[in-house]
Enzyme design. Structure first.
Site, mmCIF file in Angstrom:
data_model
loop_
_atom_site.group_PDB
_atom_site.id
_atom_site.type_symbol
_atom_site.label_atom_id
_atom_site.label_comp_id
_atom_site.label_asym_id
_atom_site.label_seq_id
_atom_site.Cartn_x
_atom_site.Cartn_y
_atom_site.Cartn_z
ATOM 1 N N GLY A 21 0.844 -1.180 0.000
ATOM 2 C CA GLY A 21 0.000 0.000 0.000
ATOM 3 C C GLY A 21 0.877 1.225 0.000
ATOM 4 O O GLY A 21 2.087 1.138 -0.237
ATOM 5 N N GLY A 22 0.284 2.340 0.298
ATOM 6 C CA GLY A 22 1.017 3.588 0.281
ATOM 7 C C GLY A 22 2.114 3.676 1.325
ATOM 8 O O GLY A 22 3.150 4.292 1.085
ATOM 9 N N MET A 23 1.918 3.023 2.478
ATOM 10 C CA MET A 23 2.887 3.168 3.560
ATOM 11 C C MET A 23 3.571 1.869 3.981
ATOM 12 O O MET A 23 4.478 1.898 4.796
ATOM 13 C CB MET A 23 2.215 3.788 4.792
ATOM 14 C CG MET A 23 1.756 5.228 4.581
ATOM 15 S SD MET A 23 3.045 6.349 3.998
ATOM 16 C CE MET A 23 4.143 6.402 5.391
ATOM 17 N N ALA A 24 3.144 0.719 3.448
ATOM 18 C CA ALA A 24 3.720 -0.537 3.911
ATOM 19 C C ALA A 24 3.684 -1.605 2.813
ATOM 20 O O ALA A 24 2.911 -1.505 1.865
ATOM 21 C CB ALA A 24 2.983 -1.039 5.149
ATOM 22 N N VAL A 26 3.602 -5.966 2.572
ATOM 23 C CA VAL A 26 3.339 -7.164 3.357
ATOM 24 C C VAL A 26 3.909 -8.389 2.631
ATOM 25 O O VAL A 26 3.729 -8.541 1.428
ATOM 26 C CB VAL A 26 1.824 -7.358 3.605
ATOM 27 C CG1 VAL A 26 1.561 -8.631 4.412
ATOM 28 C CG2 VAL A 26 1.242 -6.144 4.326
ATOM 29 N N LYS A 41 4.536 -7.078 7.926
ATOM 30 C CA LYS A 41 4.242 -5.777 7.337
ATOM 31 C C LYS A 41 5.427 -4.849 7.610
ATOM 32 O O LYS A 41 5.714 -4.529 8.760
ATOM 33 C CB LYS A 41 2.956 -5.223 7.949
ATOM 34 C CG LYS A 41 2.540 -3.868 7.428
ATOM 35 C CD LYS A 41 1.232 -3.456 8.114
ATOM 36 C CE LYS A 41 0.749 -2.110 7.661
ATOM 37 N NZ LYS A 41 -0.539 -1.765 8.329
ATOM 38 N N ASP A 137 -8.118 3.505 7.560
ATOM 39 C CA ASP A 137 -7.862 3.131 6.165
ATOM 40 C C ASP A 137 -8.710 1.920 5.779
ATOM 41 O O ASP A 137 -8.218 0.953 5.211
ATOM 42 C CB ASP A 137 -6.370 2.844 5.965
ATOM 43 C CG ASP A 137 -5.964 2.875 4.492
ATOM 44 O OD1 ASP A 137 -6.702 3.472 3.674
ATOM 45 O OD2 ASP A 137 -4.921 2.292 4.158
#
Length: 149
Positions: A21-24, A26, A41, A137
């Site tokens: 995603g935008g910040m992480a 997995v 993550k 989110d």
């Protein structure tokens, strides 16, 4: 973002990337101590400016701590937190099957099936809210559907 596939963080052997995603990002990994698959993550360090670094680390750790407190059948359990190559990560139970709601949302489904999907999501959010945790989110790509539904 570095690809950690094939690396080990100590007890976790990283197998494959599951999504990002935008910040992480997995990954599926194998916990060599507990001998089970887990999901790890990692915070996306490529998205963080040097000025934001300390705040991002604190926020990610707080996310791990808060999520670890949630004990609900519809919330993926956080079981560990750490850092690898100066990149913070949190470890969660691996959801076998783990299709996202987004990946199945292009199919036509009955209203009964829609309700069967929505109710566990509502229960999970309710459990979090009762602990004063707001997800921030909620979206189809962040909702996992296990093999058993």
């Amino acid at each position: 973002m570095n690809d950690f596939s094939g690396l080990s963080t100590g007890r976790y052997h990283i197998i494959e990337k599951l999504g990002q995603g935008g910040m992480a990002v997995v990954y599926r990994a194998f916990d060599t101590s507990l001998e089970m698959d887990v999901a790890i993550k990692f915070l996306r360090m490529d998205r963080i400016t040097p000025e934001m670094l300390e705040k991002a680390h604190k926020r990610f750790k707080k996310e791990a701590q808060k999520t670890a407190q949630l004990m609900d059948a519809n919330i993926v359990q956080v079981i560990d937190y750490g850092e690898f190559n100066d990149t913070p990560y949190l470890v969660m139970r691996y959801v076998k099957g783990g299709k996202t709601l987004k990946s199945i949302s292009n199919r036509s489904i009955s209203y009964q099936k829609a309700i069967a999907i929505i109710l566990p999501i509502a229960r999970a959010l309710d459990a979090a809210h009762k602990k004063n945790i707001i997800h921030r989110d909620v979206k189809p790509s962040n909702v996992l559907i296990a093999d058993d539904g």
